[in-house]
Design an enzyme around this catalytic site. Structure first.
Site, PDB file in Angstrom:
ATOM      1  N   ASN A  46       0.836  -1.207   0.000  1.00  0.00           N
ATOM      2  CA  ASN A  46       0.000   0.000   0.000  1.00  0.00           C
ATOM      3  C   ASN A  46       0.870   1.256   0.000  1.00  0.00           C
ATOM      4  O   ASN A  46       0.621   2.219  -0.737  1.00  0.00           O
ATOM      5  CB  ASN A  46      -0.900   0.033   1.234  1.00  0.00           C
ATOM      6  CG  ASN A  46      -1.952  -1.052   1.247  1.00  0.00           C
ATOM      7  OD1 ASN A  46      -2.237  -1.678   0.225  1.00  0.00           O
ATOM      8  ND2 ASN A  46      -2.534  -1.283   2.413  1.00  0.00           N
ATOM      9  N   ASN A  63      -0.506   5.762  14.398  1.00  0.00           N
ATOM     10  CA  ASN A  63      -1.837   6.301  14.656  1.00  0.00           C
ATOM     11  C   ASN A  63      -2.047   6.344  16.168  1.00  0.00           C
ATOM     12  O   ASN A  63      -1.132   6.023  16.940  1.00  0.00           O
ATOM     13  CB  ASN A  63      -2.920   5.509  13.924  1.00  0.00           C
ATOM     14  CG  ASN A  63      -3.048   4.066  14.399  1.00  0.00           C
ATOM     15  OD1 ASN A  63      -2.590   3.699  15.494  1.00  0.00           O
ATOM     16  ND2 ASN A  63      -3.658   3.229  13.586  1.00  0.00           N
ATOM     17  N   LEU A  91      -4.314  11.165  13.333  1.00  0.00           N
ATOM     18  CA  LEU A  91      -5.476  11.203  14.220  1.00  0.00           C
ATOM     19  C   LEU A  91      -6.788  11.085  13.458  1.00  0.00           C
ATOM     20  O   LEU A  91      -7.825  11.569  13.918  1.00  0.00           O
ATOM     21  CB  LEU A  91      -5.450  12.501  15.032  1.00  0.00           C
ATOM     22  CG  LEU A  91      -4.211  12.717  15.903  1.00  0.00           C
ATOM     23  CD1 LEU A  91      -4.164  14.144  16.433  1.00  0.00           C
ATOM     24  CD2 LEU A  91      -4.197  11.714  17.061  1.00  0.00           C
ATOM     25  N   ALA A 114      -9.902  11.708  11.469  1.00  0.00           N
ATOM     26  CA  ALA A 114     -10.646  12.906  11.092  1.00  0.00           C
ATOM     27  C   ALA A 114     -10.140  14.167  11.784  1.00  0.00           C
ATOM     28  O   ALA A 114     -10.475  15.281  11.373  1.00  0.00           O
ATOM     29  CB  ALA A 114     -12.124  12.706  11.402  1.00  0.00           C
ATOM     30  N   ALA A 115      -9.312  13.993  12.843  1.00  0.00           N
ATOM     31  CA  ALA A 115      -8.758  15.146  13.550  1.00  0.00           C
ATOM     32  C   ALA A 115      -7.422  15.600  12.971  1.00  0.00           C
ATOM     33  O   ALA A 115      -6.832  16.559  13.473  1.00  0.00           O
ATOM     34  CB  ALA A 115      -8.600  14.824  15.042  1.00  0.00           C
ATOM     35  N   GLY A 116      -6.935  14.941  11.930  1.00  0.00           N
ATOM     36  CA  GLY A 116      -5.701  15.381  11.291  1.00  0.00           C
ATOM     37  C   GLY A 116      -4.471  14.675  11.817  1.00  0.00           C
ATOM     38  O   GLY A 116      -4.447  13.457  11.959  1.00  0.00           O
ATOM     39  N   THR A 132      -9.765   1.780   4.960  1.00  0.00           N
ATOM     40  CA  THR A 132      -8.683   0.800   4.856  1.00  0.00           C
ATOM     41  C   THR A 132      -7.515   1.403   4.078  1.00  0.00           C
ATOM     42  O   THR A 132      -7.683   1.911   2.973  1.00  0.00           O
ATOM     43  CB  THR A 132      -9.158  -0.466   4.129  1.00  0.00           C
ATOM     44  OG1 THR A 132     -10.320  -0.975   4.774  1.00  0.00           O
ATOM     45  CG2 THR A 132      -8.067  -1.528   4.136  1.00  0.00           C
ATOM     46  N   ASP A 192      -1.574   4.039   5.535  1.00  0.00           N
ATOM     47  CA  ASP A 192      -0.537   3.701   4.560  1.00  0.00           C
ATOM     48  C   ASP A 192      -0.430   4.787   3.498  1.00  0.00           C
ATOM     49  O   ASP A 192       0.671   5.128   3.048  1.00  0.00           O
ATOM     50  CB  ASP A 192      -0.850   2.361   3.901  1.00  0.00           C
ATOM     51  CG  ASP A 192      -0.871   1.211   4.889  1.00  0.00           C
ATOM     52  OD1 ASP A 192      -0.171   1.301   5.915  1.00  0.00           O
ATOM     53  OD2 ASP A 192      -1.590   0.224   4.642  1.00  0.00           O
ATOM     54  N   SER A 233      -7.735   9.111  -0.371  1.00  0.00           N
ATOM     55  CA  SER A 233      -7.723   7.649  -0.466  1.00  0.00           C
ATOM     56  C   SER A 233      -8.946   7.019   0.166  1.00  0.00           C
ATOM     57  O   SER A 233      -9.348   5.911  -0.219  1.00  0.00           O
ATOM     58  CB  SER A 233      -6.452   7.082   0.176  1.00  0.00           C
ATOM     59  OG  SER A 233      -6.544   7.067   1.588  1.00  0.00           O
TER      60      SER A 233
END
Length: 316
Positions: A42, A182, A228, A230-232, A263, A267, A298
């Site tokens: 990926n 993450n 993070l 959706a929080a960047g 998914t 990556d 993505s």
């Protein structure tokens, strides 16, 4: 000569989509598809489609999955070099709900046979790269050898410490110039190496100064980029190595997206970050913004490797 050398895993993904992820003992009706994946592949696809010449070192079986890997790498101009394995090419079972959230089980197969001796035999490939990027779906000895070669030749070394249950030892961390966990991976690493316990879902609400302190304990010599969702993302540099930035810590917002499948988003971020670093001399924050935008895009396409956007649609 590759701009980015990725050492890692290739999997054939088997994907089931349903409205709600199944609970223990529950059977749900959904739809099925299959395609290429694996964190290493990926990231290699993301790097190549983001504009960097890319090589990919991996282990493959003698089967249809290996043929798929070679064909897809060739189609994207990736120089794939594989160690042959007696085991089947790696697989993954992926379950995706109506909101794009996923749960994944990996059958490593041939990925577990990638050896440090094979990686060392590809010294010339790795030595040509500006960035060497690894993950932990492959054996620790192999990815450690890759980062050690990268460090020896002066490349930027990047470690994406995923999946969360894989061992990341102190030697591997010491070889990483840039770490891209993450929230869940960050919390796990802190518990093991940072002397701190924090709940993964609490990371996003932790103030910047505290997050920065955690990052400095975890990787004193290098840059940590905590993704993070959706929080960047949150970036932490050592004070004497700001990578062109004006400050040692800051947050980068996520780019707007309408996700249908998350998914491979992590990556996408790591691969695009590596590509940007290898191509452009600019403040690190700009590399992170590009990677965040790339990862957001993505999520708007179903699949893992196949969801990686090409550079042109990004307008970059």
């Amino acid at each position: 000569m590759p701009d980015v050398a990725v050492v890692g895993s290739f999997n054939v993904d088997h994907v089931w989509r349903c409205d709600v992820l199944p609970q223990h003992g529950e059977t749900r009706i959904g739809t099925y598809s299959t395609g290429p994946g694996g964190k290493g592949f990926n990231q290699a696809i993301a790097s190549a489609r983001a504009g960097a010449s890319t090589s990919f070192l991996c282990a493959l079986g003698d089967d249809v999955g290996a043929q798929l890997a070679r064909a897809l790498a060739d189609a994207d101009g990736i120089a794939l070099v594989d160690q042959r394995s007696e085991h089947a090419t790696g697989t993954a079972g992926i379950y995706v709900d109506a909101h794009g959230r996923n749960a994944i089980v990996i059958g490593g197969g041939a990925n577990g046979d990638l050896r440090d001796s094979f990686v060392q035999s590809q010294w010339v490939v790795l030595a040509q790269a500006r960035v060497v990027l690894v993950q932990r779906e492959s054996p620790a000895e192999a990815v450690t050898a890759a980062l050690r070669i990268g460090r020896e030749v002066g490349a930027t070394t990047m470690l994406n410490p995923a999946p969360v249950n894989a061992d990341v030892d102190a030697d591997l961390l010491a070889l990483a110039d840039i770490l891209t966990p993450n929230e869940t991976e960050f919390a796990a690493l802190l518990a093991t190496h940072g002397g701190t316990t924090i709940a993964p879902d609490a990371v996003v609400n932790t103030d910047d100064a505290t997050l920065h302190a955690h990052c400095r304990r975890l990787l004193p010599h290098g840059t940590v980029v905590v993704t993070l969702g959706a929080a960047g993302a949150f970036v932490s540099h050592p004070s004497d190595a700001l990578r062109g930035d004006a400050v040692a810590m800051y947050s980068v917002p996520a780019y707007p997206a309408t996700p249908i499948d998350t998914t491979g988003a992590g990556d996408a971020f790591s691969g695009a970050l590596a590509a940007s670093i290898s191509q452009l001399d600019q403040p690190f924050a700009e590399h992170v913004r590009f990677a965040a935008r790339y990862a957001a895009r993505s999520t708007e396409v179903a699949g893992a490797a196949t969801s990686m956007p090409r550079l042109a649609p990004l307008g970059a």
